[in-house]
Design a protein around this motif. Sequence first.
Motif, short mmCIF file in Angstrom:
data_model
loop_
_atom_site.label_atom_id
_atom_site.label_comp_id
_atom_site.label_asym_id
_atom_site.label_seq_id
_atom_site.Cartn_x
_atom_site.Cartn_y
_atom_site.Cartn_z
N ARG A 300 0.83 -1.21 0.00
CA ARG A 300 0.00 0.00 0.00
C ARG A 300 0.86 1.26 0.00
O ARG A 300 0.60 2.22 -0.70
CB ARG A 300 -0.89 0.03 1.24
CG ARG A 300 -2.09 -0.88 1.16
CD ARG A 300 -3.03 -0.60 2.31
NE ARG A 300 -4.28 -1.33 2.15
CZ ARG A 300 -4.45 -2.62 2.43
NH1 ARG A 300 -3.42 -3.33 2.90
NH2 ARG A 300 -5.61 -3.21 2.25
N HIS A 349 -9.67 3.55 6.05
CA HIS A 349 -8.63 3.58 5.00
C HIS A 349 -8.58 4.99 4.47
O HIS A 349 -9.55 5.47 3.91
CB HIS A 349 -9.03 2.66 3.86
CG HIS A 349 -9.24 1.26 4.31
ND1 HIS A 349 -8.20 0.44 4.62
CD2 HIS A 349 -10.35 0.56 4.52
CE1 HIS A 349 -8.69 -0.72 4.99
NE2 HIS A 349 -9.98 -0.68 4.94
N PRO A 394 -10.76 -1.49 -3.97
CA PRO A 394 -9.72 -0.80 -3.20
C PRO A 394 -8.75 -0.02 -4.08
O PRO A 394 -8.42 -0.47 -5.18
CB PRO A 394 -9.00 -1.95 -2.49
CG PRO A 394 -9.30 -3.17 -3.29
CD PRO A 394 -10.66 -2.95 -3.90
N GLY A 395 -8.30 1.11 -3.59
CA GLY A 395 -7.33 1.94 -4.32
C GLY A 395 -6.12 1.14 -4.81
O GLY A 395 -5.74 1.26 -5.98
N PRO A 396 -5.49 0.30 -3.95
CA PRO A 396 -4.32 -0.46 -4.40
C PRO A 396 -4.67 -1.57 -5.39
O PRO A 396 -3.78 -2.26 -5.89
CB PRO A 396 -3.76 -1.06 -3.10
CG PRO A 396 -4.42 -0.34 -1.99
CD PRO A 396 -5.74 0.14 -2.51
N GLN A 436 -19.80 -6.50 -2.27
CA GLN A 436 -18.52 -6.51 -2.97
C GLN A 436 -18.18 -7.95 -3.30
O GLN A 436 -18.52 -8.86 -2.54
CB GLN A 436 -17.46 -5.94 -2.04
CG GLN A 436 -16.14 -5.62 -2.72
CD GLN A 436 -15.20 -4.82 -1.81
OE1 GLN A 436 -15.47 -4.69 -0.63
NE2 GLN A 436 -14.13 -4.31 -2.36
N LYS A 507 -16.85 -10.63 8.63
CA LYS A 507 -16.01 -9.56 9.20
C LYS A 507 -16.78 -8.91 10.34
O LYS A 507 -17.86 -8.41 10.07
CB LYS A 507 -15.70 -8.53 8.13
CG LYS A 507 -15.01 -7.28 8.69
CD LYS A 507 -14.80 -6.23 7.64
CE LYS A 507 -14.13 -5.02 8.26
NZ LYS A 507 -13.82 -3.97 7.31
N THR A 511 -11.33 -9.84 7.47
CA THR A 511 -11.58 -8.57 6.79
C THR A 511 -12.13 -8.94 5.41
O THR A 511 -12.13 -10.12 5.06
CB THR A 511 -10.28 -7.75 6.63
OG1 THR A 511 -9.26 -8.62 6.15
CG2 THR A 511 -9.87 -7.13 7.94
N ILE A 512 -12.60 -7.95 4.67
CA ILE A 512 -13.13 -8.27 3.35
C ILE A 512 -11.98 -8.66 2.42
O ILE A 512 -11.99 -9.71 1.80
CB ILE A 512 -13.94 -7.08 2.78
CG1 ILE A 512 -15.17 -6.84 3.67
CG2 ILE A 512 -14.35 -7.36 1.34
CD1 ILE A 512 -16.00 -5.61 3.32
N GLU A 513 -10.97 -7.82 2.36
CA GLU A 513 -9.77 -8.14 1.58
C GLU A 513 -8.91 -9.12 2.37
O GLU A 513 -8.98 -9.16 3.60
CB GLU A 513 -8.95 -6.87 1.29
CG GLU A 513 -9.72 -5.76 0.59
CD GLU A 513 -10.14 -6.11 -0.83
OE1 GLU A 513 -9.62 -7.12 -1.37
OE2 GLU A 513 -10.99 -5.41 -1.39
P1 XMP Z 1 -11.39 -4.61 4.74
O1 XMP Z 1 -10.48 -5.52 3.98
O2 XMP Z 1 -10.68 -3.68 5.67
O3 XMP Z 1 -12.08 -3.69 3.63
O4 XMP Z 1 -12.51 -5.35 5.42
C1 XMP Z 1 -13.18 -2.84 3.85
C2 XMP Z 1 -13.42 -2.08 2.55
O5 XMP Z 1 -12.32 -1.23 2.27
C3 XMP Z 1 -11.71 -1.57 1.02
N1 XMP Z 1 -10.25 -1.47 1.20
C4 XMP Z 1 -9.51 -0.45 0.73
N2 XMP Z 1 -9.86 0.64 0.01
N3 XMP Z 1 -7.59 1.32 0.00
C5 XMP Z 1 -8.88 1.51 -0.37
O6 XMP Z 1 -9.16 2.49 -1.06
C6 XMP Z 1 -7.17 0.26 0.73
O7 XMP Z 1 -5.99 0.12 1.05
C7 XMP Z 1 -8.20 -0.68 1.11
N4 XMP Z 1 -8.16 -1.84 1.80
C8 XMP Z 1 -9.44 -2.30 1.86
C9 XMP Z 1 -12.16 -2.99 0.75
O8 XMP Z 1 -12.11 -3.29 -0.65
C10 XMP Z 1 -13.55 -2.99 1.33
O9 XMP Z 1 -14.48 -2.39 0.45
#
Ligand code: XMP
Length: 515
Positions: A300, A349, A394-396, A436, A507, A511-513
């Motif tokens: 990231r 994020h 996600p941005g990355p 998602q 979650k 986590t989602i990702e």
């Molecule tokens: P997690 O994985 O934290 O994701 O449960 C929750 C939401 O956030 C998105 N996500 C990101 N979006 N930069 C972003 O712009 C990031 O680094 C990032 N990491 C997770 C993820 O796709 C989900 O919608």
Amino acid sequence: MDSSFPRILVVDLGSQYTQLIARRLREFNVYAEIVLPEDVERCLTSKGVYGLVLSGSPYSVYDSDVPALGEGVVGRVPVLGICFGAQWLAHRFGGEVVRSERREFGPAYIREVEGSDPLLGWVRVPWRVWMSHSDTIRSLPSGWEALAYTSEGVLAVFRGEVGGVPVYGVQFHPEVSHTEDGQLLLYHFARDLCGCPAVWTPEHFVDRAVRMIRERVPEDEEVVMALSGGVDSTVAAVLIHRAVGKRFHGIFVDTGLMRKNEAEEVLSALRGLGLPVVRVDASDRFFGALRGVVDPEEKRRRIGEVFIRVFEEATRGLERVRWLGQGTIYPDVIESAGTRYARKIKSHHNVGGLPDRLPFRLIEPLRELFKDEVRRVGEYLGIPEALLMRHPFPGPGLAIRVVGEVTPEKVRLVREADAIFIQVLKEEGYYDQVWQAGAILLPIRTVGVMGDVRTYEYAVCLRAVVSRDGMTADWARLPYGLLEKVARRIVNEVSGINRVVYDLTSKPPGTIEWE
Ligand code: XMP
């Protein structure tokens, strides 16, 4: 927002439902603003405030560090206390609140309503309401009256007066959907008792936002914005473009980490909206920066770093640019400001550090909007539904959907698998039912057999979740037939993948990702 705009203040005393209260009010076009208790006094000096809603809280009125709401804020405009808010009102004005360690959580029923108070005139009994509290109100301040009890004898709704101004308390949560027609209670409070005009419409918002952008950005200055095709940045861009016209510059950085055909589709959709957008292809630089990196946070960081550099270079020739447009929305604002009284910790994020590094002033026209409001404004602006209803991404990008080191070949594999998954979801009518979905390339190879040949290839995991806001999520119960179709197509069509699995983790704790 100009402070004379008609509004209800939702005082955040730490409830997990504070945002929901504001959203429920806004759903019927009453503008609601979330404020911390210590700021209420100051806000009340403006003419725009028609009423206060005090949220619930994890606190008891007997805790030593209860949120700092001054007594003087009651008695100026009508007040509605919800759960802790109701207990606080009763306690502060001389009633008795009984402490309890036992929690009442779940449905309760109101079988009778006293009198014909405007707050409850519409109620049909039995009325199911949703409880989540420990302490209860045993007696009310003198002169205040109970309007309803639950069938268990818990005081559910009361009315009082301070300085001739009405004060209401409800022990249950009208903002959650488990309370039957709970939104109507908020509606009648805001409209009938506070007299707050319902003028918070997309049309009004757009007119005001355009006017405010024009006032802020001088005629000889220009605005630049990084566009990704995401809902928030697209709606913000259309608004800014409407306000400043040719003085708007969109930059689309192609990271090489987007989904199949996404760069082309997004660009043509943005241009179709009349937005001037320049595409900068920087995929080699992103892959270069990711070489040898396996740690997700390091991925990231490096992506953010390259992104800023590429964006900076792209803006260099734009001499009159002094402003950076951003699609920041209300939940980002509330979460990064933090609320001192919430005990729940939320992750956030952020947007990649663009504002800190660049010598521009920020313009964020969506700072006051919830996600569903952004979509309503988007619809009003004529943005196609396909853009507005896109899943978050996600941005990355796919870099965090390749577990371990990212290579162009691995990104190709996950991209192809993802495209098949999304295509089948759309074909089968499930795309809009999940929050998602995507594929994750696992860093292992496993043995398989295709025809008469032994294979030794990568495994991919399908991930699909349902969620309201991404903060919590449940794995999507997709039909077996759909999953089977996706799996079969991936193994047959994506050479390099011979196994497909499905993620059954919610979650939290997952986590989602995956990264
Ligand atoms: P997690 O994985 O934290 O994701 O449960 C929750 C939401 O956030 C998105 N996500 C990101 N979006 N930069 C972003 O712009 C990031 O680094 C990032 N990491 C997770 C993820 O796709 C989900 O919608």
